[in-house]
Design a protein around this motif. Sequence first.
Motif, PDB file in Angstrom:
ATOM      1  N   MET A   1      33.887  36.819  43.089  1.00 49.12           N
ATOM      2  CA  MET A   1      33.653  37.727  43.591  1.00 49.12           C
ATOM      3  C   MET A   1      33.849  38.979  42.672  1.00 49.12           C
ATOM      4  O   MET A   1      34.187  38.597  41.365  1.00 49.12           O
TER       5      MET A   1
ATOM      6  N   TYR B   1      33.893  43.071  42.538  1.00 49.85           N
ATOM      7  CA  TYR B   1      34.574  44.127  42.837  1.00 49.85           C
ATOM      8  C   TYR B   1      34.431  45.608  42.359  1.00 49.85           C
ATOM      9  O   TYR B   1      34.012  45.173  41.141  1.00 49.85           O
TER      10      TYR B   1
ATOM     11  N   LYS C   1      40.733  37.923  29.416  1.00 52.62           N
ATOM     12  CA  LYS C   1      41.207  37.408  31.032  1.00 52.62           C
ATOM     13  C   LYS C   1      40.012  36.753  31.146  1.00 52.62           C
ATOM     14  O   LYS C   1      38.780  36.499  31.401  1.00 52.62           O
TER      15      LYS C   1
ATOM     16  N   PRO D   1      38.312  36.491  39.379  1.00 51.10           N
ATOM     17  CA  PRO D   1      37.809  35.285  40.930  1.00 51.10           C
ATOM     18  C   PRO D   1      38.746  35.949  42.095  1.00 51.10           C
ATOM     19  O   PRO D   1      38.885  35.075  42.456  1.00 51.10           O
ATOM     20  N   ASP D   2      39.674  36.438  41.831  1.00 54.86           N
ATOM     21  CA  ASP D   2      40.569  36.705  43.416  1.00 54.86           C
ATOM     22  C   ASP D   2      40.706  38.460  42.923  1.00 54.86           C
ATOM     23  O   ASP D   2      40.906  39.318  41.764  1.00 54.86           O
ATOM     24  N   LEU D   3      41.473  38.724  44.843  1.00 58.02           N
ATOM     25  CA  LEU D   3      42.391  40.298  44.503  1.00 58.02           C
ATOM     26  C   LEU D   3      42.904  40.226  43.576  1.00 58.02           C
ATOM     27  O   LEU D   3      43.310  40.689  42.784  1.00 58.02           O
ATOM     28  N   ASP D   4      43.937  38.877  43.283  1.00 51.44           N
ATOM     29  CA  ASP D   4      45.685  39.535  42.526  1.00 51.44           C
ATOM     30  C   ASP D   4      44.802  39.605  40.843  1.00 51.44           C
ATOM     31  O   ASP D   4      45.647  40.098  40.683  1.00 51.44           O
ATOM     32  N   THR D   5      44.208  38.872  40.831  1.00 50.46           N
ATOM     33  CA  THR D   5      43.686  39.114  38.913  1.00 50.46           C
ATOM     34  C   THR D   5      42.878  40.446  39.084  1.00 50.46           C
ATOM     35  O   THR D   5      44.037  41.405  37.558  1.00 50.46           O
TER      36      THR D   5
ATOM     37  N   PRO E   1      35.658  44.886  47.825  1.00 51.52           N
ATOM     38  CA  PRO E   1      34.530  43.834  47.422  1.00 51.52           C
ATOM     39  C   PRO E   1      32.809  43.960  47.479  1.00 51.52           C
ATOM     40  O   PRO E   1      32.979  44.512  47.970  1.00 51.52           O
TER      41      PRO E   1
END
Lengths: 409, 117
Positions: free
Chosen positions: B1, B3, B41, B91-95, B112
């Motif tokens: 994804m 951001y 990362k 990869p995701d919102l938490d990362t 996003p």
Amino acid sequence: MSIWADQVIAETYRSDWGRLLSLLVGRTRRLDLAEDSLSEAFARASARWPTDGVPANPGGWLYTTAMRLVLGGLRAEAMRGRKTPLLVVGRNWVEPVGADDLGDERLALVLLCCHPALGPEARCALALRLVIGTPTEEIARLFLVSRATMAARITRAKKKIVTAGIPLSSPIDDELRTRLVDVCRTIYLAYTAGYAPGSGPDLLRSDLAGEAVELAALLHRLIPESNEVRGLHGLLLLQHARRDARVYNGGLVTLTEQDRSRWRQDELQAGSQLVIGLPAGDGYAEELRLQGLIAAEHAKAATAAETDWPAIATLYGRLEVLTGSAVVRLNRGVAVAEAEGPRSGLAVITGLDRFLPDNHRLHAVRADLARRAGETELARASYTQALAMCANEMERGHLQHRLDSLGSG
Amino acid sequence: MKYFVLLAGDGELGPWDRLTPEQQQEVLEQFGAFDAACEAKPGVEMVGGEALEDGSMATTLRTRSGELIITDGPYAEATEQIGGFYLVEAPDLDTITELCRSLPAYDIELRPVVDMG
């Protein structure tokens, strides 16, 4: 035959919805499609099982049917050239392999629903819908909004999860620990949905409440060092242990009138042990502990007359200071009435109407206290007001009976 | 994804020109740390990012009944102003949330990016 099939469907829905959905979501990473397909699978079961017979493994039949529907949906999307984004999975996510151990998948779904990037009301509503399978209408009732508003809230939350990339994660990691309060609140609200009187003739849904207790127990097994989770588990065990005594002859039985031989002593003991052993804390953990201690006080009394009401009133007082909640004050009013008399209780609940405008229970409590204090006019007016607001048939019956017994004024 | 990381406001940090030279140095080091953290990362890629001029230098375009209306100033009538942005593949919102901890303590909006693929 058909009544039996309907019963099996209803029971399977209550016990297996969340487990089946979490497995489907984990496998397909499609929140919307998985939910729609599982709903459709249940609808097909309702159409077929009464005539074709109930399959040997109802959960397995539903899972297979829903999975086939998901695959059909994916094919249809591919044909239309439409690509729908998948639910993102966390780095530590392991795809579920079988239907034997579904506990962790359900917890992953709870964690997903409780992500802080979702609004607090949306988190609880979504967890109830996805993990417990609570109908949108009942969730709406719980949160005092219209069905359409709640449906829109849930749809938006699901869209946000996928669009914003909130990941499906394996439950035991630092993220879970920091989100425990939200997870605990979600599970407690899920429990309340089954425990609070619902609409229609289905007064209490203890199977549904049992799902939440099971989730709390699972969470406690996984994170035994968390005081929040321990408090939650203890509290839910204590409350759920009284389920068999809550309804008698199709009517709601208040705590003091319950047949205490129908309380599950082993669960009461286990719950009491969990909450009594907790150190005093703050925040939500303390809220759960105080509520648990109140429930443990009730559990301790062999008869209603032996209840230590002053102790309970004191605990409610601490809870009120901690939360500032109007509902807690209403409960304190009930405890104070028992400890010091109905007039003292009435004094505690004075002025609550402003904070609980649509709450029939406030009027029902006021009516009962007024009746016991001999204030018949106030009792009559309050019973009438409570009846006007209460949607539950059994509770309405109870209120009407009380009103009638006051005689005509 | 992908951001869009919007440095939406100064937050508790305060505006750049009111920071001491030491604080400014620290902020610059934090931007550097963010770049480094993104690079280190796995699955994360810094696609782009710029600092923006002050909101008073902005021009806002609005189309009303087919007519383009041009006004001076930023779109949002907020006291705090957008300071810059990053475009980060994660990869995701938490990362991406975790990575943003290394940025200066600005108020940040994560949005996003629409996947046109």
